[in-house]
Design a protein around this motif. Structure first.
Motif, PDB file in Angstrom:
ATOM      1  N   GLY A  24      50.627   9.170  43.153  1.00  0.00           N
ATOM      2  CA  GLY A  24      51.413   8.053  42.598  1.00  0.00           C
ATOM      3  C   GLY A  24      51.439   8.217  41.130  1.00  0.00           C
ATOM      4  O   GLY A  24      52.005   7.102  40.998  1.00  0.00           O
ATOM      5  N   TYR A  25      51.251   9.149  40.376  1.00  0.00           N
ATOM      6  CA  TYR A  25      52.345   9.015  38.805  1.00  0.00           C
ATOM      7  C   TYR A  25      53.456   8.795  38.336  1.00  0.00           C
ATOM      8  O   TYR A  25      53.420   8.366  38.128  1.00  0.00           O
ATOM      9  CB  TYR A  25      50.817  10.125  38.141  1.00  0.00           C
ATOM     10  N   ARG A  26      53.540  10.069  39.460  1.00  0.00           N
ATOM     11  CA  ARG A  26      54.862   9.806  39.429  1.00  0.00           C
ATOM     12  C   ARG A  26      55.356   8.325  40.031  1.00  0.00           C
ATOM     13  O   ARG A  26      56.606   7.871  38.496  1.00  0.00           O
ATOM     14  CB  ARG A  26      55.768  10.407  40.381  1.00  0.00           C
ATOM     15  N   ASN A  27      55.458   8.220  41.256  1.00  0.00           N
ATOM     16  CA  ASN A  27      55.761   6.562  41.757  1.00  0.00           C
ATOM     17  C   ASN A  27      56.186   5.629  40.540  1.00  0.00           C
ATOM     18  O   ASN A  27      57.052   4.798  40.304  1.00  0.00           O
ATOM     19  CB  ASN A  27      54.651   6.464  42.757  1.00  0.00           C
ATOM     20  N   THR A  28      54.701   5.050  39.977  1.00  0.00           N
ATOM     21  CA  THR A  28      54.681   4.550  39.010  1.00  0.00           C
ATOM     22  C   THR A  28      54.926   4.581  38.183  1.00  0.00           C
ATOM     23  O   THR A  28      55.758   3.283  37.352  1.00  0.00           O
ATOM     24  CB  THR A  28      52.443   4.548  38.983  1.00  0.00           C
ATOM     25  N   LEU A  29      55.354   5.536  37.112  1.00  0.00           N
ATOM     26  CA  LEU A  29      56.077   6.314  36.342  1.00  0.00           C
ATOM     27  C   LEU A  29      58.100   5.727  36.651  1.00  0.00           C
ATOM     28  O   LEU A  29      57.996   4.597  35.723  1.00  0.00           O
ATOM     29  CB  LEU A  29      56.045   7.799  35.759  1.00  0.00           C
ATOM     30  N   THR A  30      58.162   6.018  37.577  1.00  0.00           N
ATOM     31  CA  THR A  30      59.633   6.016  38.228  1.00  0.00           C
ATOM     32  C   THR A  30      59.481   3.761  38.266  1.00  0.00           C
ATOM     33  O   THR A  30      60.239   3.531  37.925  1.00  0.00           O
ATOM     34  CB  THR A  30      59.641   5.928  39.537  1.00  0.00           C
ATOM     35  N   LEU A  31      58.155   3.233  38.450  1.00  0.00           N
ATOM     36  CA  LEU A  31      58.951   1.946  39.012  1.00  0.00           C
ATOM     37  C   LEU A  31      58.595   0.915  37.605  1.00  0.00           C
ATOM     38  O   LEU A  31      59.122  -0.080  36.962  1.00  0.00           O
ATOM     39  CB  LEU A  31      57.397   1.495  39.822  1.00  0.00           C
ATOM     40  N   VAL A  32      57.776   2.019  36.245  1.00  0.00           N
ATOM     41  CA  VAL A  32      57.652   0.719  34.933  1.00  0.00           C
ATOM     42  C   VAL A  32      59.157   1.678  34.284  1.00  0.00           C
ATOM     43  O   VAL A  32      59.400   0.420  33.927  1.00  0.00           O
ATOM     44  CB  VAL A  32      56.414   1.709  34.495  1.00  0.00           C
ATOM     45  N   ILE A  33      59.318   2.168  34.652  1.00  0.00           N
ATOM     46  CA  ILE A  33      60.504   3.094  34.053  1.00  0.00           C
ATOM     47  C   ILE A  33      61.960   1.979  34.308  1.00  0.00           C
ATOM     48  O   ILE A  33      62.467   1.248  33.416  1.00  0.00           O
ATOM     49  CB  ILE A  33      61.162   3.903  33.513  1.00  0.00           C
ATOM     50  N   ALA A  34      62.580   2.473  35.750  1.00  0.00           N
ATOM     51  CA  ALA A  34      63.287   1.800  36.530  1.00  0.00           C
ATOM     52  C   ALA A  34      63.693   0.250  36.155  1.00  0.00           C
ATOM     53  O   ALA A  34      64.630  -0.335  36.336  1.00  0.00           O
ATOM     54  CB  ALA A  34      63.269   2.018  37.716  1.00  0.00           C
ATOM     55  N   GLY A  35      62.162  -0.031  37.306  1.00  0.00           N
ATOM     56  CA  GLY A  35      62.018  -0.841  37.685  1.00  0.00           C
ATOM     57  C   GLY A  35      62.090  -2.237  36.198  1.00  0.00           C
ATOM     58  O   GLY A  35      62.294  -3.398  35.984  1.00  0.00           O
ATOM     59  N   THR A  36      61.720  -2.090  34.722  1.00  0.00           N
ATOM     60  CA  THR A  36      61.389  -2.716  33.857  1.00  0.00           C
ATOM     61  C   THR A  36      62.758  -2.712  32.617  1.00  0.00           C
ATOM     62  O   THR A  36      62.538  -3.612  32.558  1.00  0.00           O
ATOM     63  CB  THR A  36      60.374  -1.562  32.694  1.00  0.00           C
ATOM     64  N   ALA A  37      63.963  -1.663  33.363  1.00  0.00           N
ATOM     65  CA  ALA A  37      64.897  -1.846  32.598  1.00  0.00           C
ATOM     66  C   ALA A  37      65.868  -3.414  33.620  1.00  0.00           C
ATOM     67  O   ALA A  37      66.570  -3.651  32.879  1.00  0.00           O
ATOM     68  CB  ALA A  37      65.394   0.194  32.590  1.00  0.00           C
ATOM     69  N   PHE A  38      65.306  -2.251  34.826  1.00  0.00           N
ATOM     70  CA  PHE A  38      66.336  -3.933  35.792  1.00  0.00           C
ATOM     71  C   PHE A  38      65.404  -5.496  35.231  1.00  0.00           C
ATOM     72  O   PHE A  38      66.695  -6.116  34.493  1.00  0.00           O
ATOM     73  CB  PHE A  38      65.929  -3.109  36.496  1.00  0.00           C
ATOM     74  N   ASN A  39      64.738  -5.663  35.572  1.00  0.00           N
ATOM     75  CA  ASN A  39      63.956  -6.747  34.900  1.00  0.00           C
ATOM     76  C   ASN A  39      64.610  -7.297  33.729  1.00  0.00           C
ATOM     77  O   ASN A  39      64.947  -7.896  33.847  1.00  0.00           O
ATOM     78  CB  ASN A  39      62.482  -6.734  34.897  1.00  0.00           C
TER      79      ASN A  39
END
Length: 295
Positions: free
Chosen positions: A76-91
């Motif tokens: 879950g940590y790995r998936n959340t970090l992926t979402l935070v980094i990739a998602g925030t950059a895209f947003n």
């Protein structure tokens, strides 16, 4: 010149403000201190304890060892970090593109476009149409992309960043155009470097949003290997699912250890945001004010 002296009414007002703020600080900090102290407390003594808890009772770290050994939590940590980094950059990237376009005076139909964009704050398509869009049209079901693309731009953040971009002197933009710069060059070489405070605020808003998000994952994801941290946390706290971390724990101790695991899980899931926030806090008020005020 005589020193300025506050009137009795002003001193009374200041005193009331101090009291109210102290009470708010206590109300805000106590739950955090309670959870932190409980996570380090002895499980059996914690179950029998009554009343407020500010310090650990029988210091122990067994709950943290069980939590950090949980493979679901690490995934879950790995998936959340992926979402935070990739998602925030895209947003932030998409929001910056939209805000820059809408902040220019020479854009046709900018006012009707803003009206349509603002309407999305009051009217939505609903859960079922959005679900069908993600699964049937975009074919993003059971993918982390389903948690990034549909919410690529927040309307509120777009308006705040657009207002911030409008504060940049038009003379800088005109000078860059005279030097042969296009809109992409102006955005990335002039506008964004001059807008670091508002960008920091956007990173904080989008990052915390991705970190705390769980509803979209519950709707769109099916494989447990894709579950973000908050969905795992929901299972542990609401569904009381701590069996995967109870290996080697006696049946009589499971209930008490389960409570300690819940507290430790909350700390582990919350600590990263608390550590990152102070580094962005100095930009926070400045960035929000720049994006909220209009000259």
């Amino acid at each position: 010149m005589a020193a300025f002296r506050k009137s009795p009414a002003e001193r009374l007002f200041d005193g009331c403000n101090v009291i109210v703020l102290l009470l708010l600080a206590i109300v805000t900090l106590y739950p955090m201190l309670h959870v932190l102290a409980a996570s380090f407390s002895d499980s059996n003594r914690l179950m029998s304890h009554q009343g407020p808890l500010l310090l650990p009772i029988g210091l122990q770290t067994e709950a943290y060892k069980l939590v950090l050994q949980n493979p679901n939590l690490l995934t879950g940590y790995r998936n959340t970090l992926t979402l935070v980094i990739a998602g925030t950059a895209f947003n932030v990237f998409m929001t910056a593109l939209g805000a820059y376009a809408l902040s220019r005076k020479d854009v046709y139909w900018s006012r009707p476009l803003m009206v349509l964009i603002v309407m999305t704050m009051f009217f939505g398509g609903g859960l079922i149409p959005t679900y069908l869009l993600v699964y049937k049209t975009l074919h993003l079901g059971n993918s982390l992309l389903a948690l990034i693309f549909p919410g690529a731009i927040s309307t509120w953040n777009l308006i705040v960043m657009r207002t911030s971009f409008k504060q940049i002197p038009e003379s800088l933009i005109e000078s860059a155009r005279m030097d042969g710069a296009g809109d992409i060059g102006i955005l990335f070489r002039i506008v964004l470097p001059l807008s670091l405070p508002i960008i920091s605020v956007m990173i904080l808003f989008y990052g915390v949003g991705h970190w705390n998000s769980w509803f979209g994952a519950m709707i769109y994801l099916r494989e447990r290997s894709l579950f973000p941290l908050q969905l795992i946390l929901r299972e542990i706290l609401i569904q009381n699912n701590t069996d995967s971390m109870m290996t080697g724990v006696g049946s009589l101790d499971k209930q008490s250890v389960s409570e300690s695991i819940k507290y430790a899980t909350i700390v582990v899931a919350t600590a990263p945001v608390l550590f990152v926030y102070p580094f962005l806090q100095k930009y926070f008020v400045k960035g929000v004010m720049i994006g909220a005020l209009k000259e």
